[in-house]
Every structure is written in structure tokens, then in C-alpha cells.
Design an enzyme around this catalytic site. Structure first.
Site, PDB file in Angstrom:
ATOM      1  CB  SER A 157       0.701   4.378   0.284  1.00  0.00           C
ATOM      2  OG  SER A 157      -0.064   3.591  -0.553  1.00  0.00           O
ATOM      3  CG  HIS A 178       3.875  -0.264  -0.216  1.00  0.00           C
ATOM      4  ND1 HIS A 178       4.730   0.722  -0.661  1.00  0.00           N
ATOM      5  CD2 HIS A 178       2.629   0.152  -0.548  1.00  0.00           C
ATOM      6  CE1 HIS A 178       4.031   1.667  -1.234  1.00  0.00           C
ATOM      7  NE2 HIS A 178       2.752   1.363  -1.176  1.00  0.00           N
ATOM      8  CD  GLU A 190       8.667   0.234  -0.869  1.00  0.00           C
ATOM      9  OE1 GLU A 190       9.610   0.948  -1.204  1.00  0.00           O
ATOM     10  OE2 GLU A 190       7.608   0.706  -0.421  1.00  0.00           O
ATOM     11  CG  ASN A 228       5.227   6.038  -2.432  1.00  0.00           C
ATOM     12  OD1 ASN A 228       5.273   5.907  -3.649  1.00  0.00           O
ATOM     13  ND2 ASN A 228       4.242   5.555  -1.704  1.00  0.00           N
TER      14      ASN A 228
HETATM   15  P1  NAD Z   1      -9.887   1.517  -2.538  1.00  0.00           P
HETATM   16  O1  NAD Z   1     -10.645   2.729  -2.142  1.00  0.00           O
HETATM   17  O2  NAD Z   1      -9.937   1.079  -3.962  1.00  0.00           O
HETATM   18  O3  NAD Z   1     -10.374   0.261  -1.649  1.00  0.00           O
HETATM   19  C1  NAD Z   1     -10.518   0.327  -0.257  1.00  0.00           C
HETATM   20  C2  NAD Z   1     -11.591  -0.683   0.148  1.00  0.00           C
HETATM   21  O4  NAD Z   1     -11.582  -0.786   1.579  1.00  0.00           O
HETATM   22  C3  NAD Z   1     -13.022  -0.276  -0.258  1.00  0.00           C
HETATM   23  O5  NAD Z   1     -13.593  -1.312  -1.046  1.00  0.00           O
HETATM   24  C4  NAD Z   1     -13.749  -0.137   1.085  1.00  0.00           C
HETATM   25  O6  NAD Z   1     -15.110  -0.552   1.038  1.00  0.00           O
HETATM   26  C5  NAD Z   1     -12.914  -1.046   1.971  1.00  0.00           C
HETATM   27  N1  NAD Z   1     -13.064  -0.804   3.407  1.00  0.00           N
HETATM   28  C6  NAD Z   1     -13.193   0.369   4.059  1.00  0.00           C
HETATM   29  N2  NAD Z   1     -13.323   0.149   5.381  1.00  0.00           N
HETATM   30  C7  NAD Z   1     -13.256  -1.184   5.565  1.00  0.00           C
HETATM   31  C8  NAD Z   1     -13.315  -2.040   6.706  1.00  0.00           C
HETATM   32  N3  NAD Z   1     -13.480  -1.551   7.929  1.00  0.00           N
HETATM   33  N4  NAD Z   1     -13.234  -3.375   6.521  1.00  0.00           N
HETATM   34  C9  NAD Z   1     -13.088  -3.890   5.267  1.00  0.00           C
HETATM   35  N5  NAD Z   1     -13.014  -3.133   4.168  1.00  0.00           N
HETATM   36  C10 NAD Z   1     -13.091  -1.802   4.308  1.00  0.00           C
HETATM   37  O7  NAD Z   1      -8.393   1.768  -2.058  1.00  0.00           O
HETATM   38  P2  NAD Z   1      -7.033   1.127  -2.652  1.00  0.00           P
HETATM   39  O8  NAD Z   1      -6.485   2.033  -3.694  1.00  0.00           O
HETATM   40  O9  NAD Z   1      -7.254  -0.304  -2.932  1.00  0.00           O
HETATM   41  O10 NAD Z   1      -6.066   1.287  -1.388  1.00  0.00           O
HETATM   42  C11 NAD Z   1      -6.083   0.384  -0.317  1.00  0.00           C
HETATM   43  C12 NAD Z   1      -4.801   0.524   0.478  1.00  0.00           C
HETATM   44  O11 NAD Z   1      -3.692   0.242  -0.387  1.00  0.00           O
HETATM   45  C13 NAD Z   1      -4.543   1.907   1.059  1.00  0.00           C
HETATM   46  O12 NAD Z   1      -3.920   1.776   2.300  1.00  0.00           O
HETATM   47  C14 NAD Z   1      -3.584   2.541   0.053  1.00  0.00           C
HETATM   48  O13 NAD Z   1      -2.753   3.527   0.641  1.00  0.00           O
HETATM   49  C15 NAD Z   1      -2.764   1.331  -0.351  1.00  0.00           C
HETATM   50  N6  NAD Z   1      -2.102   1.412  -1.666  1.00  0.00           N
HETATM   51  C16 NAD Z   1      -2.771   1.918  -2.739  1.00  0.00           C
HETATM   52  C17 NAD Z   1      -2.122   1.965  -3.980  1.00  0.00           C
HETATM   53  C18 NAD Z   1      -2.834   2.476  -5.206  1.00  0.00           C
HETATM   54  O14 NAD Z   1      -2.149   2.787  -6.197  1.00  0.00           O
HETATM   55  N7  NAD Z   1      -4.154   2.567  -5.213  1.00  0.00           N
HETATM   56  C19 NAD Z   1      -0.810   1.474  -4.103  1.00  0.00           C
HETATM   57  C20 NAD Z   1      -0.176   0.934  -2.982  1.00  0.00           C
HETATM   58  C21 NAD Z   1      -0.840   0.909  -1.755  1.00  0.00           C
END
Ligand code: NAD
Length: 321
Positions: A157, A178, A190, A228
Site C-alpha cells: 500500500s 495494488h 492500481e 490513498n
Molecule cells: P495480513 O497481516 O493479513 O497478511 C500478511 C501475511 O503475510 C500473513 O499471513 C503472514 O504470515 C505472511 N507473511 C509474513 N512474512 C512472510 C514471508 N516471508 N513469506 C510469506 N508470507 C509471509 O496483511 P494484509 O492486510 O493481507 O496485507 C498484505 C499486504 O497488502 C501489505 O503489503 C498491505 O500493505 C497490502 N494491502 C492491504 C490492504 C488491506 O486493506 N488490508 C489493502 C491493500 C493493500
């Protein structure tokens, strides 16, 4: 004082090179040429099975694209697959998909602990925890494991795609994809081009987003990208307004719903996103642009310090208990 008040013109040579740069920049986003036809994506790997990774896997599998999802935590993989199944059950209830489509989609997704599975993928999307050092490590690892012609993408993000691309030996094949939460519902992706991303990579990513029924918007790498960059300062301004006593949170939200036709007021939206996430994005914008217009509202900082993070803690600008 000479020349004061007069519009200064740049030398002709510089004006020309500026035009050329602008032309090159826009051309780099055009989707032409036969080379891109070779970048057909048949198998997608997803690294990280959390909220976003599982949603992204679901979107690809429902579009009939073979998908493999991997995570360091076995529990995350299990939870991710349960989330996907439950989400598709809701879609069946709403008659958006049939039970047969669910069965086919589940059969198209493999869940694997071992990240080596990305070796057979045409595209790998990193959707792991938002931590730059972790993501740089993952990109180095993916670069070593994935086929040389594979595209590597990040769902970050806020982190720089240019910086992630620089950690690999294939920077032209690195891009930001994104997605928005919840992925199965949200139409936008995006497509973020870093400085090194090739037009072919951007075009292949755009076509892929369309194949899974999303609308791609191409964006140049920059703090906050588009959504954002515009949304978070608006929410931040609403927090300033609360602190000033301009109106109550309920009144501010009502005004924006009725006056700007927003489905959700900015403060309810902030509670939904999480005040900590809103603060983190404002900090990225503030640090990235060094412009005081992006300074986080002191009340936002204070509420995060108090643990009032919105829906997830039961209390934000509104109460959820
Ligand atoms: P989350 O915490 O739900 O999931 C992250 C996952 O990554 C976890 O299951 C964790 O075990 C795993 N992980 C950590 N280290 C790892 C590795 N080395 N190899 C493989 N897996 C690994 O987080 P999320 O909300 O799904 O966010 C993930 C990404 O998406 C982030 O970069 C976030 O900025 C982006 N994002 C999130 C949102 C949102 O609304 N949650 C929206 C757009 C983008």
C-alpha cells in the site's frame, strides 16, 4: 530588478527535452507491440495468505487461473483457505456464483508452505506483511526462485516499487499490483510502474487485471499512489475538523454522505480502515513529499496512542461495542 514580473522562458533546448521526457513517460504506459503477447500469464503465485493474499487468490481462481498460495505460517494458509471458501459461500447465497464455480475455483488453488512453488509461475504477487525489510528479502528470494521471464509484483500500500525492483536482477519485470479490500468486491487495481518497469510488464499486468474482471488504473510510482494519496488526506482533514469542533463526527459524516454523495462518511471510513493504518499512510505521504500539508492530525496520533483504532478495537470515532 531587471526581468521582474516577466515570465521566464526556459532555453529552447530544455523545453524540447522536457517535451521528449513527457512523451517517453506516457509512451512507456502504452499497450502496443508483439513482445507483450509472449507474456501470457497462466499460473500465478501469491506470497502471503492473509486478508489480501487470500482475496487475491480467490479472484484469480474464480477467473479460472491456476493459483498457488504460500505463507510462512501454516495457520495463515489454513485460515486463508477457510476465508476463501466462506467468501464464495456468501457469493453463492447472493447468486453471484454457482456452487459449481466454487468447486472449480477451489480446485484451481493450491496452498503450499514451501515458497519454492513459485518456480512454476508466470507471475508472483507478494502480499506479505507491510514491512520494507521483509519485502526486500522476499523479492530477493523470488528473484532467485522464479523463472527469468516471470513478472514479480507487490500488493504494497505504501512502499516504493522502484526500491523493491532495485533489489532484483529483473527490475523491468517488477510492478505494483495494488488490490483493494475486500478483493472479491472491489473493482479497482492500481498498476504501479516503478522507474525501471517496462511497458510490456505494465501492459501484461493491465490485461491480467481485466481478465479477472477488475478495472486497472495505471499509476507512476509515488507515495500513496492515487487512491490513498487523495483519500487519506481527506480523512485526515475530517479529523482536524473534529478537533476544531467544526461539527460532531456524526455531523461531519452526514454532511459528506449527503453533500458529496459518499457512501460512507470519512470518519466511519477511517474506523473501517483502522486509525493506525490511516496514520501510517499519512506518515508515508508526509515523509515522502516533505510537505506539511500531509502532516497527520494530532488527534489521529493521540487516538492511535490510546488504542482507539476503530472497528477492530471496538472504538474509534464511533463505538462498535
Ligand atoms: P495480513 O497481516 O493479513 O497478511 C500478511 C501475511 O503475510 C500473513 O499471513 C503472514 O504470515 C505472511 N507473511 C509474513 N512474512 C512472510 C514471508 N516471508 N513469506 C510469506 N508470507 C509471509 O496483511 P494484509 O492486510 O493481507 O496485507 C498484505 C499486504 O497488502 C501489505 O503489503 C498491505 O500493505 C497490502 N494491502 C492491504 C490492504 C488491506 O486493506 N488490508 C489493502 C491493500 C493493500
Amino acid at each position: 530588478m531587471a526581468g521582474r514580473g516577466k515570465k521566464r522562458r526556459r532555453p529552447r533546448r530544455l523545453r524540447k527535452s522536457g517535451k521528449r521526457l513527457r512523451r517517453t513517460f506516457w509512451r512507456s504506459f502504452e499497450t502496443t507491440g508483439a513482445a507483450m503477447e509472449n507474456l501470457e500469464i497462466r499460473k500465478v503465485g501469491i506470497v502471503g495468505a492473509g486478508v489480501m493474499g487470500s482475496g487475491i487468490a480467490q479472484a484469480f481462481a474464480l477467473a479460472g487461473i491456476e493459483t498457488v498460495i504460500t505463507d510462512v505460517a501454516e495457520s495463515a494458509l489454513r485460515r486463508g483457505m477457510e476465508t476463501i471458501s466462506a467468501s464464495m459461500d456468501r457469493m453463492i447465497k447472493k447468486e453471484k456464483i454457482t456452487p459449481e464455480q466454487k468447486t472449480r475455483a477451489l480446485a484451481a488453488i493450491a496452498a503450499e508452505r514451501d515458497v519454492q512453488v513459485v518456480a512454476g509461475c508466470d507471475l508472483v504477487i507478494e502480499a506479505a506483511t507491510e514491512d520494507e525489510r521483509l519485502k526486500l528479502d522476499i523479492f530477493r528470494q523470488l528473484d532467485a526462485l522464479a523463472r527469468p521471464d516471470a513478472i514479480l509484483a507487490s500488493n504494497t500500500s505504501s512502499l516504493s516499487i522502484t526500491r523493491l525492483a532495485a533489489a532484483t536482477r529483473r527490475p523491468a519485470q517488477v510492478i505494483g499490483l495494488h488490490f483493494f479490500n475486500p478483493v472479491p468486491m472491489m473493482a479497482l487495481v492500481e498498476i504501479i510502474s516503478g522507474l525501471q518497469t517496462s511497458a510490456e510488464t505494465a501492459a501484461a499486468a493491465g490485461r491480467l487485471a481485466q481478465r479477472i474482471g477488475k478495472t486497472p488504473v495505471k499509476v507512476r510510482n509515488s507515495p500513496g499512489f492515487v487512491v490513498n494519496r487523495l483519500l487519506c488526506p481527506m480523512i485526515n482533514e475530517a479529523v482536524f475538523a473534529v478537533a476544531e469542533g467544526l461539527a460532531t463526527p456524526a455531523e461531519i459524516d452526514e454532511a459528506m454522505k449527503l453533500g458529496a454523495n459518499h457512501p460512507l462518511g470519512p470518519l466511519a471510513l477511517c474506523d473501517l480502515i483502522g486509525l493506525d493504518v490511516e496514520l501510517a499512510i499519512m506518515q508515508v505521504l508526509h515523509e515522502g513529499f516533505k510537505d506539511p500539508k500531509y502532516r497527520p492530525a494530532p488527534l489521529l496520533v493521540e487516538m492511535v496512542e490510546a488504542g482507539r483504532l476503530g472497528r477492530k478495537t471496538g472504538q474509534g470515532f464511533f463505538s462498535y461495542v
